[in-house]
Write an enzyme that holds these catalytic residues in place. Structure first.
Site, PDB file in Angstrom:
ATOM      1  N   VAL A  68      -1.427  44.921 -18.931  1.00  0.00           N
ATOM      2  CA  VAL A  68      -2.257  43.751 -18.692  1.00  0.00           C
ATOM      3  C   VAL A  68      -1.885  42.704 -19.731  1.00  0.00           C
ATOM      4  CG1 VAL A  68      -4.591  42.845 -18.645  1.00  0.00           C
ATOM      5  CG2 VAL A  68      -4.136  45.151 -17.790  1.00  0.00           C
ATOM      6  N   CYS A  69      -1.670  41.472 -19.260  1.00  0.00           N
ATOM      7  CA  CYS A  69      -1.455  40.362 -20.172  1.00  0.00           C
ATOM      8  C   CYS A  69      -0.267  40.665 -21.114  1.00  0.00           C
ATOM      9  CB  CYS A  69      -2.748  40.103 -20.938  1.00  0.00           C
ATOM     10  SG  CYS A  69      -2.837  38.565 -21.859  1.00  0.00           S
ATOM     11  N   THR A  70      -0.455  40.485 -22.403  1.00  0.00           N
ATOM     12  CA  THR A  70       0.632  40.674 -23.368  1.00  0.00           C
ATOM     13  C   THR A  70       0.932  42.142 -23.653  1.00  0.00           C
ATOM     14  OG1 THR A  70      -1.022  40.321 -25.101  1.00  0.00           O
ATOM     15  CG2 THR A  70       0.346  38.441 -24.488  1.00  0.00           C
ATOM     16  N   THR A 127       3.647  38.174 -17.736  1.00  0.00           N
ATOM     17  CA  THR A 127       2.711  38.317 -18.849  1.00  0.00           C
ATOM     18  C   THR A 127       1.871  37.048 -18.874  1.00  0.00           C
ATOM     19  OG1 THR A 127       2.525  38.826 -21.227  1.00  0.00           O
ATOM     20  CG2 THR A 127       4.266  37.290 -20.577  1.00  0.00           C
ATOM     21  N   GLY A 161      -0.608  39.078 -15.462  1.00  0.00           N
ATOM     22  CA  GLY A 161      -0.718  37.884 -16.285  1.00  0.00           C
ATOM     23  C   GLY A 161      -1.902  37.959 -17.236  1.00  0.00           C
TER      24      GLY A 161
END
Length: 348
Positions: A108-110, A128, A161
Site C-alpha cells: 500500500v502506498c510507499t 506508489t 497508490g
C-alpha cells in the site's frame, strides 16, 4: 481452507490509514459472511509496538522474523517511514522470505519501496503514492513505475497508490476471493465507492475539488463518478438531486462550466482512458464498464476528448509508458554508483 491468513507488515512511520483500510474491510467481510473467513495479523520486527505517522501507537500481534505459517496474502504498509524501513535489511529479508509463503503479495502506498528493495518488483510495472513515484523509479531502475493508477495487479503481486487506495485494493481482493456481492456489502459498510477502477488516476477529475461549494453540484458529481455504468441522463440526475432539469443544468454551467451531460461524458471518457492505458480489457468491455453501451459511442467520445479513437489512444499510451520507464531508468542509472551490486533475493 479454514481461513485466509493475511499478514499486514508495519514499521515506525507507517500510515495508520493503511492499516485501518485493510483490517476494517476484512472485519466487515467476516461479519457479513466471508467463507472461509479472514484472519489478519499485524506484524513488526521483534513484535514491537510502532509509532505511526500520526503519532498514535499500534501494538503488534506477531514478530515478522518468527512468522512461519502459510499465508494467503502478505501486505506491506506505507508511510513516511518507508525509506528507513527499506534500509533495514532484516525487515527486507523477512519480507522477501514471507513472500515465498504467500499466495499473493501487495503493498500500500510507499510500501512499494520495501517490495522493490526486496527485489519483488524487478521487471514489473508498479505504482506508489504519486508524490513518491519519481523517487521510487530513481532508486529502483529495474521497476517500471507508473504514478497514475490507484492500484496495479501483475500476477501474484499488487501495488497501490496513496493511503486510501488501500481500501480499493482490499475490496478488489475481497471481490476476487468471495465475489461481487460480498465486496459490495463491504463497500456499503465502509460507505465507499465499490468499483473505483484500479486504472483510475490518483490525480484526476475523480479526486479533484470543484471550485464550487454548491451542495447539489457536489452530490450530483459524486454520484456520477461513482455510477458510471448506470443511467446518468439529466432527467435521472435531476430527480436524484431533487431539482428541476433546468435548474440542475444552470448549476452545472455556473460551477463546473459544463452541462450535466457533458460532465457525464467527460467522466466516462476519463475512466475509459485509464482502463485502456493500464489494462488489456477489450475495448467493448471498457465501453460497457464505463457506461458508453457501444464501442461506437466510446469511439465518438474519444475523438471528441482525445482526438484519436480508443485503439490509437491505447497504442500511443503503451509507447509513452515504455518511453517514460526508459527515462526513469536512464535518470536512475545516471545517478547510481557504477559498482552497485544487484539486490540479493535469497531468504533472510
Amino acid at each position: 481452507m479454514r481461513e485466509r491468513v493475511i499478514l499486514v507488515v508495519g514499521y515506525d512511520g507507517t500510515e495508520l490509514l493503511d492499516i485501518g483500510c485493510i483490517t476494517s474491510s476484512l472485519a466487515i467481510a467476516n461479519r457479513i459472511g466471508a467463507n472461509p473467513p479472514y484472519r489478519w495479523v499485524f506484524a513488526t520486527l521483534g513484535g514491537n509496538t510502532i509509532t505511526c505517522d500520526s503519532a498514535l501507537q499500534v501494538h503488534s500481534q506477531a514478530a515478522v522474523e518468527r512468522f512461519n505459517e502459510p499465508l494467503d496474502t502478505l501486505l506491506v504498509c506505507g508511510g513516511l517511514g518507508h525509506t528507513r524501513a527499506a534500509e533495514n535489511q532484516l525487515l527486507v529479508g523477512h519480507v522477501r522470505r514471507l513472500s515465498t509463503l504467500a499466495r499473493r503479495v501487495a503493498s500500500v502506498c510507499t510500501g512499494a519501496t520495501v517490495l522493490a528493495e526486496a527485489g519483488l518488483l524487478a521487471g514489473r510495472r508498479a505504482t506508489t503514492h504519486w508524490q513518491f513515484a519519481e523517487e521510487l523509479a530513481r532508486k529502483y531502475p529495474d521497476v517500471l513505475v507508473d504514478p497514475d493508477p490507484i492500484y496495479i495487479r501483475e500476477g501474484d503481486i499488487a501495488t497501490s497508490g496513496g493511503v486510501t487506495s488501500a481500501l480499493d485494493l482490499t475490496l478488489s481482493f475481497i471481490e476476487e476471493d468471495h465475489g461481487m456481492a460480498l465486496a459490495r456489502g463491504v463497500a456499503l459498510g465502509v460507505v465507499a465507492y465499490l468499483q473505483r477502477p484500479g486504472a483510475q488516476a490518483q490525480m484526476s477529475m475523480f479526486v479533484s475539488r470543484h471550485s464550487s461549494d454548491d451542495l447539489v453540484v457536489r452530490r450530483t458529481s459524486n454520484h456520477i463518478v461513482s455510477h458510471l455504468g448506470e443511467d446518468l441522463s439529466t432527467p435521472v440526475l435531476a430527480r436524484l438531486a431533487g431539482v428541476s432539469e433546468r435548474h440542475l443544468s444552470r448549476l452545472f454551467l455556473t460551477y463546473v462550466h459544463e452541462t450535466p451531460a457533458q460532465y457525464v461524458r467527460r467522466a466516462r471518457a476519463e475512466a475509459a482512458a485509464h482502463l485502456l492505458r493500464s489494462t488489456e480489457m477489450p475495448v467493448a468491455a471498457v465501453a460497457r464498464r464505463c457506461g458508453f453501451g457501444t464501442t461506437e459511442s466510446l469511439r465518438q467520445a474519444f475523438i471528441t476528448h482525445y482526438s484519436v479513437p480508443p485503439s490509437k489512444y491505447r497504442q500511443d499510451h503503451s509507447a509513452g509508458l515504455a518511453r517514460r520507464g526508459a527515462r526513469f531508468r536512464t535518470s536512475s542509472m545516471a545517478g547510481a554508483a557504477p559498482d552497485r551490486a544487484p539486490r540479493a533475493r535469497s531468504t533472510a
